[in-house]
Design an enzyme around this catalytic site. Structure first.
Site, short mmCIF file in Angstrom:
data_model
loop_
_atom_site.label_atom_id
_atom_site.label_comp_id
_atom_site.label_asym_id
_atom_site.label_seq_id
_atom_site.Cartn_x
_atom_site.Cartn_y
_atom_site.Cartn_z
N ARG A 169 0.80 -1.23 0.00
CA ARG A 169 0.00 0.00 0.00
C ARG A 169 0.84 1.28 0.00
O ARG A 169 0.37 2.33 0.43
CB ARG A 169 -0.94 0.03 1.21
CG ARG A 169 -2.06 -1.02 1.17
CD ARG A 169 -3.12 -0.65 0.13
NE ARG A 169 -4.33 -1.43 0.30
CZ ARG A 169 -4.62 -2.54 -0.40
NH1 ARG A 169 -3.75 -2.99 -1.29
NH2 ARG A 169 -5.74 -3.19 -0.19
N SER A 218 -11.48 2.13 2.13
CA SER A 218 -11.00 1.55 3.38
C SER A 218 -10.25 2.60 4.20
O SER A 218 -9.39 3.30 3.68
CB SER A 218 -10.08 0.37 3.10
OG SER A 218 -10.77 -0.67 2.44
N GLU A 300 -5.07 4.16 6.06
CA GLU A 300 -4.94 4.04 4.61
C GLU A 300 -5.35 5.34 3.94
O GLU A 300 -4.81 5.73 2.92
CB GLU A 300 -5.78 2.88 4.08
CG GLU A 300 -5.54 2.61 2.62
CD GLU A 300 -5.97 1.22 2.18
OE1 GLU A 300 -6.44 1.08 1.04
OE2 GLU A 300 -5.82 0.28 2.96
#
Length: 310
Positions: A169, A218, A300
């Protein structure tokens, strides 16, 4: 020193531009300047002329972003029509940084090339590269060939697989370098099969996620093992939504912010939320998860800007 308003931009330069309407959560204060360059040459010229002490923040479509209530100091760069072309040449799919992830997946599928993992990822290609976005076990790193970027000093460069520094990520791209174009490698597949696959992905997403609410996707990364290439270790089954549930935070609220009842890892603007409401609720969730389970959730969603207008 050159003033921003005196730089001969062919695109648009807007001072004190509110950003709330440019983010999916619909919160946040103004940018000191919002810059929308006409094309890559226009962007390079602007950055080379911009005084080096002026901070630069590249902004996509605001799908994974909380802009704080005080807005963003310096210059926000937002790419538009001059950066959204998509082309397919053999197994190579090239997309401008402003092209939506979903549009790239669809265009590739129509040409018989499989980038279906992008179909349900919110946002645009520039952000997908920067965050090494992934879904259904595939990541940008798995398909990446090269990218064109323009650095803060206006210098253009083509980066390959070894230049990016992919991780789970995230990448190590400089935060003020701006991605303008990305080329992917995509395997051949039957277009009808790919279309059916994407339709199934959409149906599953809509059944499990609050897609009709104002969210930024998310909120926290899954606290799982992962490799240096960014691939999640599927032997770990610990998910952010589960530890949030176990902390008793599903449906928790603060002001107009709420952790979704449908999917507890989605932070939503339930109506009238401020950026402070959203970020503070997220921090409360992190605190409760750590207190109850000893797990430090990582955001995130990107949070940027000033807490209040000075």
């Amino acid at each position: 020193m050159t003033a921003i308003q005196d730089i001969p931009l062919r695109g648009r330069a807007t001072p004190d531009r509110p950003l709330a309407d440019l983010t999916w959560l619909r919160v946040g204060g103004p940018a000191d300047w919002l810059i929308q360059p006409a094309d890559a040459d226009d962007l390079a010229m602007f950055l080379s002329a911009l005084p080096p002490d002026v901070p630069v923040f590249p902004m996509g479509v605001g799908s994974n972003l909380i802009v704080r209530d005080g807005g963003i100091a310096g210059v926000v760069i937002r790419l538009g029509r001059g950066f959204n072309a998509i082309s397919v040449d053999g197994d190579r799919v090239t997309a401008g940084a402003a092209a939506l992830d979903a549009h790239v997946a669809i265009k590739a599928a129509e040409a018989g090339r499989d980038l279906t993992f992008l179909r349900t990822i919110p946002g645009s290609i520039g952000g997908a590269l920067r965050m090494n976005a992934g879904c259904y076990g595939a990541y940008v790193a798995d398909h990446f060939v090269s990218a064109r970027v323009i650095h803060r000093d206006g210098r253009a460069e083509t980066l390959g697989q070894g230049d990016i520094g992919f991780a789970y990520r995230q990448t190590d791209l400089p935060p003020d370098s701006i991605v303008t174009e990305v080329t992917f490698r995509a395997e051949a597949a039957d277009p009808d099969t790919l279309a059916a696959k994407m339709a199934d992905q959409i149906a599953k997403r809509d059944a499990s996620q609050p897609t009709k609410d104002r969210s930024a996707g998310s909120t926290f990364r899954n606290p799982v093992g992962h490799s240096s290439t960014g691939r999640v270790d599927d032997t770990h089954d610990l998910k952010a939504w589960k530890v949030i549930d176990d902390a008793g935070m599903r449906g928790a609220t603060r002001g107009g912010a709420q952790m979704s009842m449908m999917h507890s890892n989605f932070l939503i603007n339930a109506g009238g939320a401020t950026a402070d409401d959203l970020e503070s609720l997220g921090e409360e969730v992190r605190k409760r998860v750590f207190e109850t389970q000893g797990i430090a959730l990582e955001w995130e969603i990107m949070r940027v800007g000033r807490n209040r207008r000075d």
